[in-house]
Design a protein around this motif. Structure first.
Motif, PDB file in Angstrom:
ATOM      1  N   LEU A 122      -8.641   3.453  10.602  1.00 38.45           N
ATOM      2  CA  LEU A 122      -7.960   3.301   9.326  1.00 38.45           C
ATOM      3  C   LEU A 122      -8.907   3.643   8.178  1.00 38.45           C
ATOM      4  O   LEU A 122     -10.101   3.343   8.231  1.00 38.45           O
ATOM      5  N   THR A 123      -8.365   4.272   7.157  1.00 36.74           N
ATOM      6  CA  THR A 123      -9.160   4.570   5.969  1.00 36.74           C
ATOM      7  C   THR A 123      -9.434   3.280   5.204  1.00 36.74           C
ATOM      8  O   THR A 123      -8.834   2.233   5.468  1.00 36.74           O
ATOM      9  N   GLN A 124     -10.347   3.348   4.244  1.00 35.08           N
ATOM     10  CA  GLN A 124     -10.670   2.174   3.439  1.00 35.08           C
ATOM     11  C   GLN A 124      -9.427   1.654   2.719  1.00 35.08           C
ATOM     12  O   GLN A 124      -9.209   0.440   2.626  1.00 35.08           O
ATOM     13  N   SER A 125      -8.618   2.583   2.216  1.00 33.13           N
ATOM     14  CA  SER A 125      -7.397   2.178   1.517  1.00 33.13           C
ATOM     15  C   SER A 125      -6.433   1.479   2.465  1.00 33.13           C
ATOM     16  O   SER A 125      -5.853   0.434   2.129  1.00 33.13           O
ATOM     17  N   GLU A 126      -6.268   2.032   3.666  1.00 35.37           N
ATOM     18  CA  GLU A 126      -5.357   1.435   4.646  1.00 35.37           C
ATOM     19  C   GLU A 126      -5.874   0.084   5.119  1.00 35.37           C
ATOM     20  O   GLU A 126      -5.097  -0.852   5.336  1.00 35.37           O
ATOM     21  N   THR A 179      -0.478   7.898   4.181  1.00 35.74           N
ATOM     22  CA  THR A 179      -0.430   6.560   3.587  1.00 35.74           C
ATOM     23  C   THR A 179       0.942   5.932   3.767  1.00 35.74           C
ATOM     24  O   THR A 179       1.065   4.745   4.098  1.00 35.74           O
ATOM     25  N   GLN A 180       1.997   6.734   3.568  1.00 34.37           N
ATOM     26  CA  GLN A 180       3.355   6.231   3.751  1.00 34.37           C
ATOM     27  C   GLN A 180       3.613   5.875   5.215  1.00 34.37           C
ATOM     28  O   GLN A 180       4.286   4.884   5.521  1.00 34.37           O
ATOM     29  N   ALA A 182       1.310   4.935   7.367  1.00 35.29           N
ATOM     30  CA  ALA A 182       0.565   3.701   7.628  1.00 35.29           C
ATOM     31  C   ALA A 182       1.307   2.495   7.064  1.00 35.29           C
ATOM     32  O   ALA A 182       1.364   1.432   7.698  1.00 35.29           O
ATOM     33  N   LEU A 183       1.890   2.652   5.865  1.00 33.11           N
ATOM     34  CA  LEU A 183       2.666   1.564   5.272  1.00 33.11           C
ATOM     35  C   LEU A 183       3.834   1.170   6.164  1.00 33.11           C
ATOM     36  O   LEU A 183       4.147  -0.015   6.323  1.00 33.11           O
ATOM     37  N   LYS A 184       4.486   2.170   6.747  1.00 34.46           N
ATOM     38  CA  LYS A 184       5.617   1.887   7.633  1.00 34.46           C
ATOM     39  C   LYS A 184       5.163   1.077   8.841  1.00 34.46           C
ATOM     40  O   LYS A 184       5.796   0.072   9.204  1.00 34.46           O
ATOM     41  N   CYS A 185       4.067   1.489   9.464  1.00 33.36           N
ATOM     42  CA  CYS A 185       3.568   0.786  10.653  1.00 33.36           C
ATOM     43  C   CYS A 185       3.139  -0.642  10.315  1.00 33.36           C
ATOM     44  O   CYS A 185       3.423  -1.586  11.063  1.00 33.36           O
ATOM     45  N   ILE A 186       2.461  -0.801   9.177  1.00 34.05           N
ATOM     46  CA  ILE A 186       2.021  -2.132   8.760  1.00 34.05           C
ATOM     47  C   ILE A 186       3.227  -3.008   8.433  1.00 34.05           C
ATOM     48  O   ILE A 186       3.287  -4.185   8.819  1.00 34.05           O
ATOM     49  N   THR A 226       1.274  -5.446  -1.996  1.00 35.27           N
ATOM     50  CA  THR A 226       0.705  -4.465  -1.056  1.00 35.27           C
ATOM     51  C   THR A 226       1.676  -3.389  -0.596  1.00 35.27           C
ATOM     52  O   THR A 226       1.328  -2.212  -0.544  1.00 35.27           O
ATOM     53  N   ILE A 227       2.897  -3.768  -0.225  1.00 36.03           N
ATOM     54  CA  ILE A 227       3.833  -2.828   0.399  1.00 36.03           C
ATOM     55  C   ILE A 227       5.083  -2.726  -0.468  1.00 36.03           C
ATOM     56  O   ILE A 227       6.004  -3.543  -0.340  1.00 36.03           O
ATOM     57  N   PRO A 228       5.151  -1.760  -1.373  1.00 35.48           N
ATOM     58  CA  PRO A 228       6.335  -1.616  -2.229  1.00 35.48           C
ATOM     59  C   PRO A 228       7.603  -1.422  -1.397  1.00 35.48           C
ATOM     60  O   PRO A 228       7.588  -0.738  -0.373  1.00 35.48           O
ATOM     61  N   ASN A 229       8.688  -2.060  -1.837  1.00 34.40           N
ATOM     62  CA  ASN A 229       9.988  -1.948  -1.155  1.00 34.40           C
ATOM     63  C   ASN A 229       9.890  -2.357   0.316  1.00 34.40           C
ATOM     64  O   ASN A 229      10.443  -1.708   1.204  1.00 34.40           O
ATOM     65  N   PHE A 230       9.181  -3.447   0.559  1.00 32.54           N
ATOM     66  CA  PHE A 230       8.959  -3.902   1.934  1.00 32.54           C
ATOM     67  C   PHE A 230      10.272  -4.079   2.689  1.00 32.54           C
ATOM     68  O   PHE A 230      10.439  -3.561   3.799  1.00 32.54           O
ATOM     69  N   ALA A 231      11.219  -4.811   2.111  1.00 33.49           N
ATOM     70  CA  ALA A 231      12.483  -5.095   2.799  1.00 33.49           C
ATOM     71  C   ALA A 231      13.257  -3.811   3.088  1.00 33.49           C
ATOM     72  O   ALA A 231      13.862  -3.666   4.162  1.00 33.49           O
TER      73      ALA A 231
END
Length: 648
Positions: A122-126, A179-180, A182-186, A226-231
């Motif tokens: 993972l990158t530093q941002s992730e 990044t998107q 990674a956001l989905k997986c997280i 952290t995760i915009p539009n999580f739901a």
């Protein structure tokens, strides 16, 4: 202790440490006290170079309610007073310590992509996003639920699930920004571990508990930090994962939110060997969801859908919980599954063994039957799926992913209704029919909040009522070759009698009024039938039973249900009445007499004999109807006499 005792004598200059885990779940605390305090065992002095230490869970007495979706208590015994002075409290990690721990874990975390063999860091941002997301979710549960509702196990599960989601790519979205992706997986990992264990906002509105934390609260916190539009991310991915293009959905089953969440959680759980428990009231598609997964995951050769061909086949090991279930029953299922899994691995077969524990909340907690799960769930050698009506104690809940099934929203309930009626909500449907369906859903919701009679009705009753209503109200149009539904007040009254009975006649009249009032409010032309037909308006119990026993095989498979007759007499009057009225045919009926006497309950040979006879009745009557889902519909036997008709 004999080997330890002998070793201590042989090496007197070496201190031996003996560790007892979960010592206060033991039934021999007096013996533990003797070793720890008196330094003796059965009156014999122990060598001085033996040092005893133990781990315990705190003893808490909590009054549980039907609305509780988690527990903070542990199934433990109270420690003797002499041992309580030895207890050292070990609290939860502070936020700063937890942050350091997570950051160091994430820094070493590498994703192994199964398909192409790549290893991704993972990158530093992730790493920052993942650290913040886990911390926020952990703190949310610790603050709004209880400190012991989450542990370090949840953190490790997040890593395992992220690796799975990163490798899966079921919707071919790797071309999007990393990044998107990674956001989905997280987001999906956080959803399975923390989000799905919470009730929905709708559930809180129904229970009128505004203080109870909901999914909406956690989603709001994660979206802001952290995760915009999580739901929205979670909802979108669920729809991509569970749909009729990826899974074969049985006729009359609607893909509502419950089905989506359950199927998603079960598939991920089995694939990653992450233990999961689905908690909810009866009739909320818990067992049905497992059946859907079981029927679809048949391996690359037998699975019908391409999506399922990429998933492992399932080899299930069933264990049905009851008040008589013992820890040996559960361990037997696990041991068989583990042995079979080893055989599959040796032969390099893509098959997962899964232990399926249905009615997991029924085993006697005082006997600590479910403590046997601890070792198996910690090792995770095979997949484990549990279905329960109430939550586990904190020790078991920490060892698995918990999915809490909230009450369906109005929109989700309408999706369920359309699906059970065999209709597509997006198709062309008359306004009157739409209003009737909306009224049916509203009537059922009103029924659940009605307090004048016992809470004996659940979603399963509503579902089978809709199935029967859809089947009996369907008219085939010869011009368009399409099925249409025409629901009449008489049809509705009939299906209510078939599925919402078992109460007094006056109570049933109130029940029918609840449904008809809800429909008439938005569809005035749909009026409740009046008594102008005299006594023929309502069918008597004898007629209802007789007609239900004469269903054709097609109708029985569509909406047929087993019947429970409670005989409160002491001379089997109800059973004789069933024979006298020819509801049951003596030549095709086998009667089983059961009792609660210990000599009968613990008579394994007798129980096996009864079970074998029941299976024979099912096979000679109608083999197709005797599947696991059919058996699951059967209600617990409440009387001393159970009647099994071979024709059903």
């Amino acid at each position: 202790m004999v080997p330890v005792y002998e070793l201590a004598i042989q090496v007197p200059n070496i201190e031996l440490v003996v560790f007892f885990d979960e010592v206060n779940t033991s039934s021999c605390l007096g013996l533990i006290k003797e070793m720890f305090i008196d330094k003796t065992l059965h009156g014999v002095n122990l060598p001085e170079n033996i040092f005893f230490t133990a781990a315990i869970n705190p003893s808490r007495k909590i009054e549980l309610t039907d609305d509780d979706f988690y527990r903070v208590d542990y199934l433990v015994h109270e420690l003797p007073q002499s041992l309580q002075n030895l207890v050292v409290q070990y609290g939860i990690l502070e936020s700063s310590t937890m942050r350091d721990y997570i950051q160091k874990k994430i820094a070493k975390f590498e994703i192994s992509v199964q398909k192409d063999g790549q290893v991704i860091s993972l990158t530093q941002s992730e790493q920052g996003i993942l650290t913040k997301a886990i911390l926020d979710a952990q703190e949310f549960c610790e603050t709004n639920l209880a400190p012991n509702t989450v542990s370090q196990r949840e953190i490790q599960r997040c890593f395992n699930l992220i690796e799975y989601f990163w490798s899966s790519n079921w919707d071919n979205t790797k071309h999007i920004d990393r990044t998107q992706y990674a956001l989905k997986c997280i987001a999906l990992s956080i959803a399975l571990i923390y989000y799905f264990r919470l009730p929905t906002g709708n559930d809180n509105e129904e229970s009128k508990d505004k203080k109870k934390s909901s999914r909406k609260d956690l989603a709001k916190k994660l979206s802001a930090a952290t995760i915009p539009n999580f739901a929205n991310i979670v909802e979108t991915e669920l729809k991509k994962f569970v749909n009729d293009e990826n899974f074969v959905i049985p006729k009359g089953v609607a893909i509502n939110q419950a089905i989506r969440e359950h199927v998603f959680a079960i598939v991920v759980s089995i694939t990653t060997r992450t233990p999961v428990c689905i908690i909810g009231a009866p009739g909320q598609s818990k067992t049905l969801s497992f059946q859907i997964v079981l029927q679809n995951l048949q391996g690359p050769q037998l699975s019908e859908k391409n999506f399922c061909k990429s998933l492992p086949a399932i080899d299930p090991f069933f264990c049905l919980g009851s008040k008589h279930t013992s820890s040996n029953d559960i361990s037997y299922a696990f041991d068989r599954a583990i042995k079979r899994e080893q055989q599959y691995e040796e032969n390099r077969m893509a098959t997962r063994c899964v232990v399926f524990l249905d009615e997991a909340s029924l085993p006697n907690e005082k006997r600590m039957v479910l403590k046997v799960l601890h070792q198996y769930l910690d090792e995770c050698k095979v997949a484990f799926v549990a279905i329960a009506n109430s939550p586990f104690d904190a020790a078991n809940a920490n060892r698995m992913t918990c999915i809490y099934r909230s009450l369906p929203s109005k929109e989700d309930q309408e999706v369920l209704a359309y699906g059970c009626l065999g209709l597509n909500k997006g198709s062309q449907i008359s306004d009157d029919l739409k209003n009737i369906i909306t009224g049916l859903c509203e009537g059922y919701r009103n029924l659940l909040s009605y307090n004048d009679f016992q809470k004996i009705f659940h979603d399963r009753d509503f579902i089978y009522m809709l199935r029967e209503l859809g089947f009996e109200s369907s008219l085939t149009s010869t011009e368009s070759h399409s099925n249409k539904i025409h629901i009449t007040p008489t049809n509705l009254l009939t299906v209510l009698e078939d599925n919402f009975n078992g109460i007094t006649f006056d109570q049933f009249k109130k029940l029918t009024k609840i449904f008809f009032d809800a429909i008439e409010e938005i569809c005035p032309i749909f009026e409740q039938p009046t008594d102008d037909r005299g006594s023929h308006l309502y069918r008597d119990i004898t007629t209802i039973l007789s007609e239900s026993m004469q269903l054709t095989s097609v109708r029985r498979r569509s909406y047929g249900r087993y019947k429970l007759v409670i005989d409160e007499s002491e001379d089997e009057s109800a059973v004789r009445f069933l024979f006298q009225t020819k509801i049951l045919d003596p030549n095709r009926t086998t009667v089983f007499r059961l009792s609660d006497f210990p000599s009968d309950v613990n008579n394994e040979l007798k129980n096996v004999e009864i079970l074998s006879t029941i299976k024979l009745c099912m096979e000679t009557g109608n083999r197709n109807s005797a599947d696991y889902e059919t058996i699951n519909r059967m209600t617990d036997v409440l009387s001393l006499v159970s009647v099994c008709d071979n024709s059903t």
